[in-house]
Motif scaffolding. Structure first.
Motif, PDB file in Angstrom:
ATOM      1  N   LEU A  20       5.086  10.775  -0.138  1.00 38.06           N
ATOM      2  CA  LEU A  20       4.918   9.979   1.078  1.00 38.06           C
ATOM      3  C   LEU A  20       5.391  10.833   2.250  1.00 38.06           C
ATOM      4  N   PRO A  21       4.492  11.474   2.979  1.00 40.25           N
ATOM      5  CA  PRO A  21       4.910  12.478   3.956  1.00 40.25           C
ATOM      6  C   PRO A  21       5.394  11.929   5.292  1.00 40.25           C
ATOM      7  N   ASP A  22       5.024  10.710   5.654  1.00 33.57           N
ATOM      8  CA  ASP A  22       5.431  10.193   6.964  1.00 33.57           C
ATOM      9  C   ASP A  22       5.330   8.673   6.924  1.00 33.57           C
ATOM     10  N   LEU A  23       6.374   8.035   6.414  1.00 36.94           N
ATOM     11  CA  LEU A  23       6.351   6.599   6.170  1.00 36.94           C
ATOM     12  C   LEU A  23       7.030   5.864   7.321  1.00 36.94           C
ATOM     13  N   ARG A  24       6.307   4.923   7.912  1.00 39.48           N
ATOM     14  CA  ARG A  24       6.828   4.082   8.998  1.00 39.48           C
ATOM     15  C   ARG A  24       6.469   2.641   8.655  1.00 39.48           C
ATOM     16  N   LEU A  25       7.479   1.838   8.381  1.00 41.32           N
ATOM     17  CA  LEU A  25       7.205   0.486   7.900  1.00 41.32           C
ATOM     18  C   LEU A  25       8.424  -0.398   8.116  1.00 41.32           C
ATOM     19  N   GLU A  26       8.161  -1.658   8.463  1.00 39.50           N
ATOM     20  CA  GLU A  26       9.216  -2.663   8.537  1.00 39.50           C
ATOM     21  C   GLU A  26       8.905  -3.770   7.543  1.00 39.50           C
ATOM     22  N   VAL A  27       9.870  -4.077   6.694  1.00 40.00           N
ATOM     23  CA  VAL A  27       9.742  -5.155   5.721  1.00 40.00           C
ATOM     24  C   VAL A  27      10.629  -6.295   6.192  1.00 40.00           C
ATOM     25  N   ARG A  28      10.054  -7.482   6.324  1.00 37.15           N
ATOM     26  CA  ARG A  28      10.751  -8.603   6.945  1.00 37.15           C
ATOM     27  C   ARG A  28      11.047  -9.706   5.941  1.00 37.15           C
ATOM     28  N   ARG A  29      12.178 -10.348   6.115  1.00 36.30           N
ATOM     29  CA  ARG A  29      12.502 -11.516   5.303  1.00 36.30           C
ATOM     30  C   ARG A  29      11.611 -12.686   5.724  1.00 36.30           C
ATOM     31  N   GLY A  30      11.262 -13.529   4.733  1.00 39.41           N
ATOM     32  CA  GLY A  30      10.388 -14.661   5.003  1.00 39.41           C
ATOM     33  C   GLY A  30       8.934 -14.284   5.112  1.00 39.41           C
ATOM     34  N   GLU A  31       8.563 -13.132   4.548  1.00 37.83           N
ATOM     35  CA  GLU A  31       7.192 -12.638   4.658  1.00 37.83           C
ATOM     36  C   GLU A  31       6.786 -11.925   3.374  1.00 37.83           C
TER      37      GLU A  31
END
Length: 237
Positions: A20-31
Protein backbone atom coordinates in the motif's frame (compact mmCIF):
# COMPACT_ATOMS: atom_id res chain seq x y z
CA UNK A 1 -18.94 10.89 13.62
CA UNK A 2 -16.06 9.96 15.91
CA UNK A 3 -12.95 8.82 14.06
CA UNK A 4 -11.81 5.30 14.94
CA UNK A 5 -8.58 5.52 12.96
CA UNK A 6 -7.16 8.01 10.48
CA UNK A 7 -4.42 7.16 7.96
CA UNK A 8 -2.43 9.80 6.08
CA UNK A 9 0.44 9.25 3.66
CA UNK A 10 0.80 5.72 5.01
CA UNK A 11 2.97 3.10 3.36
CA UNK A 12 2.38 -0.55 4.30
CA UNK A 13 4.26 -3.62 3.16
CA UNK A 14 5.54 -7.12 3.81
CA UNK A 15 9.30 -7.66 3.91
CA UNK A 16 10.84 -5.87 0.95
CA UNK A 17 7.50 -5.33 -0.80
CA UNK A 18 5.43 -2.16 -0.41
CA UNK A 19 1.80 -3.25 -0.87
CA UNK A 20 0.00 0.00 0.00
CA UNK A 21 2.17 2.88 -1.23
CA UNK A 22 0.07 5.91 -0.25
CA UNK A 23 -2.91 5.20 1.99
CA UNK A 24 -5.23 8.04 3.04
CA UNK A 25 -8.39 6.96 4.81
CA UNK A 26 -10.64 7.80 7.74
CA UNK A 27 -12.62 5.05 9.44
CA UNK A 28 -15.54 6.35 11.49
CA UNK A 29 -17.54 4.90 14.34
CA UNK A 30 -21.21 4.32 13.56
CA UNK A 31 -20.45 3.61 9.91
CA UNK A 32 -19.85 0.63 7.63
CA UNK A 33 -17.05 1.07 5.10
CA UNK A 34 -16.70 -1.49 2.30
CA UNK A 35 -13.50 -1.92 0.28
CA UNK A 36 -13.84 -3.48 -3.16
CA UNK A 37 -11.43 -4.13 -6.00
CA UNK A 38 -9.73 -6.86 -8.04
CA UNK A 39 -7.89 -9.68 -6.30
CA UNK A 40 -4.33 -9.20 -5.04
CA UNK A 41 -4.88 -5.45 -4.84
CA UNK A 42 -4.04 -5.03 -1.15
CA UNK A 43 -7.50 -5.20 0.45
CA UNK A 44 -6.65 -7.94 2.96
CA UNK A 45 -3.37 -6.20 3.76
CA UNK A 46 -5.36 -3.06 4.58
CA UNK A 47 -7.40 -5.00 7.16
CA UNK A 48 -4.26 -6.56 8.64
CA UNK A 49 -2.65 -3.13 8.84
CA UNK A 50 -5.67 -1.61 10.61
CA UNK A 51 -5.62 -4.46 13.13
CA UNK A 52 -1.91 -4.08 13.83
CA UNK A 53 -1.99 -0.29 13.98
CA UNK A 54 -4.69 -0.37 16.65
CA UNK A 55 -2.90 -3.13 18.57
CA UNK A 56 0.39 -1.24 18.56
CA UNK A 57 -0.78 2.32 19.20
CA UNK A 58 -2.37 3.78 22.32
CA UNK A 59 -5.70 5.54 21.97
CA UNK A 60 -5.20 8.98 20.49
CA UNK A 61 -1.53 8.41 19.68
CA UNK A 62 0.34 8.51 16.41
CA UNK A 63 2.04 5.28 15.51
CA UNK A 64 5.79 5.42 14.93
CA UNK A 65 7.27 4.36 11.64
CA UNK A 66 8.34 0.75 11.62
CA UNK A 67 6.91 -2.69 12.23
CA UNK A 68 5.46 -4.40 15.29
CA UNK A 69 7.92 -6.95 16.68
CA UNK A 70 7.63 -10.48 15.39
CA UNK A 71 5.66 -9.75 12.21
CA UNK A 72 6.55 -9.22 8.58
CA UNK A 73 4.11 -6.33 8.30
CA UNK A 74 5.59 -2.83 8.38
CA UNK A 75 4.28 0.71 7.99
CA UNK A 76 5.58 4.23 7.65
CA UNK A 77 3.44 7.32 7.85
CA UNK A 78 0.93 9.18 9.97
CA UNK A 79 -1.75 7.37 11.92
CA UNK A 80 -4.17 8.71 14.50
CA UNK A 81 -5.91 6.04 16.54
CA UNK A 82 -9.18 6.87 18.28
CA UNK A 83 -10.07 3.41 19.50
CA UNK A 84 -8.42 0.98 21.86
CA UNK A 85 -9.48 -2.40 20.49
CA UNK A 86 -10.04 -4.16 17.19
CA UNK A 87 -11.09 -7.62 16.02
CA UNK A 88 -10.67 -9.11 12.52
CA UNK A 89 -12.44 -11.98 10.77
CA UNK A 90 -9.98 -13.75 8.41
CA UNK A 91 -11.03 -14.41 4.83
CA UNK A 92 -11.65 -18.11 5.43
CA UNK A 93 -13.24 -17.78 8.85
CA UNK A 94 -12.10 -19.42 12.07
CA UNK A 95 -10.79 -22.98 12.33
CA UNK A 96 -10.78 -23.02 16.11
CA UNK A 97 -10.50 -26.38 17.84
CA UNK A 98 -12.85 -25.19 20.59
CA UNK A 99 -16.35 -26.61 20.73
CA UNK A 100 -19.09 -24.57 19.09
CA UNK A 101 -21.16 -24.43 22.27
CA UNK A 102 -18.25 -23.10 24.31
CA UNK A 103 -17.43 -20.46 21.70
CA UNK A 104 -21.03 -19.27 21.46
CA UNK A 105 -21.46 -19.15 25.23
CA UNK A 106 -18.27 -17.14 25.55
CA UNK A 107 -19.63 -14.67 23.01
CA UNK A 108 -23.03 -14.43 24.68
CA UNK A 109 -24.70 -16.25 21.78
CA UNK A 110 -25.74 -19.45 23.52
CA UNK A 111 -29.40 -18.50 22.96
CA UNK A 112 -29.86 -19.43 19.29
CA UNK A 113 -32.47 -16.70 18.77
CA UNK A 114 -29.74 -14.68 16.99
CA UNK A 115 -29.96 -17.17 14.12
CA UNK A 116 -32.61 -17.41 11.42
CA UNK A 117 -35.20 -19.93 12.52
CA UNK A 118 -34.27 -22.44 9.81
CA UNK A 119 -30.72 -22.78 11.18
CA UNK A 120 -31.29 -22.91 14.92
CA UNK A 121 -31.66 -26.67 15.31
CA UNK A 122 -28.60 -27.34 13.13
CA UNK A 123 -26.37 -25.01 15.16
CA UNK A 124 -27.74 -26.28 18.50
CA UNK A 125 -26.81 -29.82 17.39
CA UNK A 126 -23.18 -28.69 16.93
CA UNK A 127 -22.65 -27.72 20.58
CA UNK A 128 -20.07 -30.45 21.24
CA UNK A 129 -18.39 -30.22 17.81
CA UNK A 130 -15.06 -28.40 17.34
CA UNK A 131 -15.58 -25.43 15.05
CA UNK A 132 -13.02 -26.63 12.52
CA UNK A 133 -15.11 -29.79 11.95
CA UNK A 134 -18.31 -27.88 11.13
CA UNK A 135 -19.42 -27.76 7.47
CA UNK A 136 -18.13 -24.73 5.61
CA UNK A 137 -21.35 -22.71 5.51
CA UNK A 138 -22.18 -22.88 9.20
CA UNK A 139 -18.50 -22.55 10.19
CA UNK A 140 -18.31 -19.27 8.26
CA UNK A 141 -21.60 -18.01 9.71
CA UNK A 142 -20.52 -18.86 13.26
CA UNK A 143 -17.09 -17.29 12.64
CA UNK A 144 -18.78 -14.09 11.50
CA UNK A 145 -21.10 -14.08 14.52
CA UNK A 146 -18.23 -14.51 16.98
CA UNK A 147 -16.54 -11.37 15.66
CA UNK A 148 -19.78 -9.43 15.17
CA UNK A 149 -20.81 -10.04 18.78
CA UNK A 150 -17.52 -8.69 20.18
CA UNK A 151 -17.37 -5.43 22.09
CA UNK A 152 -14.32 -4.10 20.19
CA UNK A 153 -15.09 -0.64 18.75
CA UNK A 154 -13.44 -1.50 15.39
CA UNK A 155 -14.54 -4.69 13.62
CA UNK A 156 -12.93 -5.92 10.38
CA UNK A 157 -14.38 -8.57 8.07
CA UNK A 158 -12.50 -10.11 5.14
CA UNK A 159 -14.96 -11.53 2.57
CA UNK A 160 -17.67 -12.25 5.17
CA UNK A 161 -20.05 -13.85 2.64
CA UNK A 162 -17.49 -15.82 0.60
CA UNK A 163 -19.01 -19.18 -0.35
CA UNK A 164 -22.38 -18.27 1.16
CA UNK A 165 -25.75 -17.95 -0.56
CA UNK A 166 -29.04 -16.38 0.42
CA UNK A 167 -30.50 -16.06 2.97
CA UNK A 168 -27.09 -15.85 4.68
CA UNK A 169 -25.91 -12.90 2.58
CA UNK A 170 -28.93 -10.85 3.62
CA UNK A 171 -28.49 -11.97 7.22
CA UNK A 172 -24.88 -10.74 7.29
CA UNK A 173 -25.72 -7.49 5.47
CA UNK A 174 -28.39 -6.69 8.07
CA UNK A 175 -26.01 -7.48 10.94
CA UNK A 176 -23.30 -5.23 9.48
CA UNK A 177 -25.69 -2.26 9.58
CA UNK A 178 -26.81 -3.19 13.09
CA UNK A 179 -23.18 -3.03 14.24
CA UNK A 180 -22.89 0.53 12.94
CA UNK A 181 -26.14 1.45 14.67
CA UNK A 182 -24.56 0.17 17.91
CA UNK A 183 -21.65 2.58 17.42
CA UNK A 184 -19.00 0.23 16.03
CA UNK A 185 -16.68 1.21 13.22
CA UNK A 186 -16.99 -1.55 10.62
CA UNK A 187 -14.74 -2.23 7.63
CA UNK A 188 -15.32 -5.15 5.32
CA UNK A 189 -13.73 -6.36 2.11
CA UNK A 190 -15.72 -8.09 -0.61
CA UNK A 191 -15.71 -8.97 -4.29
CA UNK A 192 -19.50 -9.29 -4.20
CA UNK A 193 -20.89 -5.94 -5.32
CA UNK A 194 -24.50 -6.60 -4.21
CA UNK A 195 -23.20 -6.97 -0.64
CA UNK A 196 -21.14 -3.79 -1.01
CA UNK A 197 -24.28 -1.97 -2.06
CA UNK A 198 -26.63 -3.40 0.55
CA UNK A 199 -24.25 -3.66 3.52
CA UNK A 200 -22.30 -0.39 3.59
CA UNK A 201 -22.53 3.35 4.12
CA UNK A 202 -19.39 4.15 2.13
CA UNK A 203 -17.52 2.21 -0.55
CA UNK A 204 -13.84 2.49 -1.53
CA UNK A 205 -12.21 1.08 -4.65
CA UNK A 206 -8.69 -0.28 -4.11
CA UNK A 207 -6.51 -1.00 -7.12
CA UNK A 208 -2.84 -1.96 -6.92
CA UNK A 209 -2.66 -0.82 -3.30
CA UNK A 210 -4.22 2.59 -3.84
CA UNK A 211 -7.66 3.84 -2.90
CA UNK A 212 -8.84 5.43 -6.13
CA UNK A 213 -12.29 6.54 -5.05
CA UNK A 214 -14.11 6.70 -1.70
CA UNK A 215 -17.75 7.73 -1.83
CA UNK A 216 -21.05 7.23 -0.08
CA UNK A 217 -22.54 3.93 -1.25
CA UNK A 218 -25.19 5.70 -3.32
CA UNK A 219 -22.67 8.00 -5.02
CA UNK A 220 -20.18 5.18 -5.60
CA UNK A 221 -22.70 3.08 -7.50
CA UNK A 222 -24.70 5.85 -9.17
CA UNK A 223 -22.32 8.82 -9.54
CA UNK A 224 -18.77 7.42 -9.62
CA UNK A 225 -16.16 9.83 -10.95
CA UNK A 226 -12.91 7.92 -11.50
CA UNK A 227 -12.71 6.10 -14.88
CA UNK A 228 -11.35 2.96 -13.19
CA UNK A 229 -14.34 2.91 -10.84
CA UNK A 230 -16.69 3.05 -13.80
CA UNK A 231 -14.77 0.25 -15.50
CA UNK A 232 -14.80 -1.85 -12.33
CA UNK A 233 -18.54 -1.44 -11.89
CA UNK A 234 -19.09 -2.49 -15.50
CA UNK A 235 -16.73 -5.44 -15.67
CA UNK A 236 -15.25 -6.10 -12.21
CA UNK A 237 -11.74 -5.46 -13.52
Amino acid sequence: METAISLRELKVGWGAQCVLPDLRLEVRRGEVLCVVGPGAGGKSTLLRALEQLVANSGRGSRSPSGAPPGTGLWWKGRVTVGTGACLRLPQHGSFSSQRVGDLLRGAGLDDSSWLPEHARAAVDALAETPLFEVDDTLRRVISFALVASASAPLLLFDEPTFGLAEPWIGFISTWLHALADQGHAVVFVTHYLPLARSGSDRVALMLEGRLLEVQSTEDFFCHAVHPRTLRYLRSGG
